[in-house]
Design a protein around this motif. Structure first.
Motif: not given
Lengths: 236, 236
Positions: A52-53, A57, A67-69, A78-79, A229-233
């Motif tokens: 979630k964070k 993945f 998973r990292r930007q 968002l944080s 921003i990190q977006a999930n499925s």
């Protein structure tokens, strides 16, 4: 903090400290159970939280990956950890312009779901990054929830105070973005020319029971405005 | 689609169709189990999905409530359903400027984790909302994953084609935002003056196995740029 949250923090720190790159494979569930001496269900909860964070993945039948930007200097939109985590190499300071108790405007009362005769704390500050203006921030807090603020609190991370000092639990937030031109007042505060681009970020923060307690409008200096921003499925 | 996903869609439609407002209380878990004729664990999965999607929030010991953003005309920044769901009252069209197979630039090869001698589909289009320019969009697709595109596909929702037509599963995306001024070329495409504000949104979409397949750069017309994002507690 619960056990699975604690393990999640440890794993996050491990990834950070070892500079693991996107796609790096992490140990399998059984190995993690052993390593932390906990049950499978605890590890599964840990991994769900990390997913979630946007820290890992999971690929069914294949494993757990980092998973990292990959870009430096971008602020997580968002944080709300006072930017600190994402901008460790930067010096962040604040200047308080105003701090007072007042009645909400109609806009504020709608966003905070309050009556017009109730009290809000109003905070206006400029935030600086390495000495340059980052943003002009106006926030309204429902005073029946955020019962006390002072200059010292407001010059640091207000969020830290809310969660640690007041012990409140933040549930979710709605974030609205808009791009526009700076008006004269904003330009003066940010040290930019009138009509320069701006990003306006309006956020409404709610407690876990759904009650909104903080409405804020942040106007960013476009020269310092890089966000990720990190977006999930579940968004697709 | 799995049972819990199907129920989640039905509940989402119910909330939408009945215009339920933020904070409206939904039936308790036991009632939902009865209503849909499924087990408790299925309903719990349904509720978790709806919570992740920002459709509901759950308050321990109190119930399940509707969560909704309350502003009209804002585009969901992270959902990629061709905007359609959020902008039902709007007419969206596209004009294709370019569609061709080429080699990636260095920037593209880094973002898509590809070699410089591999092939990408390059798509450039302008998107319009009610006849006005919404954005200028450039996308690069790894051709070994997105094996085929044509003008007809590209004039509609490419994402719909990728998930339904090609049957690929999108896992997650990294999104980078930056505010700046339009250059001459962008201004011409968007019908704005040079140096007007712009929002640049760069996204890297990954399959569920972590492989990036789509890198896109979207430059928004600031006059049409209103976005919302819903953030959950794990961000705080």
């Amino acid at each position: 903090m619960l056990k699975y949250q604690q393990i999640a923090e440890e794993m996050e720190r491990y990834i950070e400290d070892h500079g693991l790159k996107q796609g790096s494979k992490l140990p399998v569930i059984e190995a993690l159970m052993k390593q932390y001496g906990v049950s499978k269900s605890t590890i599964i909860k840990t991994l769900e939280l990390l997913e979630k964070k946007g820290i890992i993945f999971q690929v069914r039948g294949s494993g757990i990956f980092v998973r990292r930007q990959n870009r430096k200097g971008y602020i997580s939109l968002l944080s709300n950890q006072g930017f600190k985590k994402d901008l460790e190499d930067y010096v962040l300071t604040s200047k308080i312009i105003e701090l007072e108790v007042r009645k909400p405007t109609e806009e504020v009362s709608i966003n905070l779901n309050m009556d017009l005769n109730e009290d809000v704390y109003y905070v206006k500050r400029i935030r600086y990054i390495n000495g340059q203006t980052l943003c002009l921030e106006e926030s309204w807090y429902n005073k029946s929830i955020i019962t006390y603020l002072n200059k010292e609190i407001v010059s640091e991370s207000i969020f830290h105070y809310i969660t640690e000092g007041l012990g409140l639990k933040v549930g979710f937030s709605d974030v609205y973005l808009q791009v526009d031109k700076l008006n004269e007042e904003e330009a003066a505060f940010l040290g930019l020319e009138k009509d320069a681009p701006k990003l306006l970020v309006e956020s409404i923060f709610h407690l876990t029971n759904g009650q909104p307690f903080d409405f804020s409008k942040v106007t960013y200096n476009y020269q310092q405005s890089q966000f990720f921003i990190q977006a999930n499925s579940h968004f697709f």
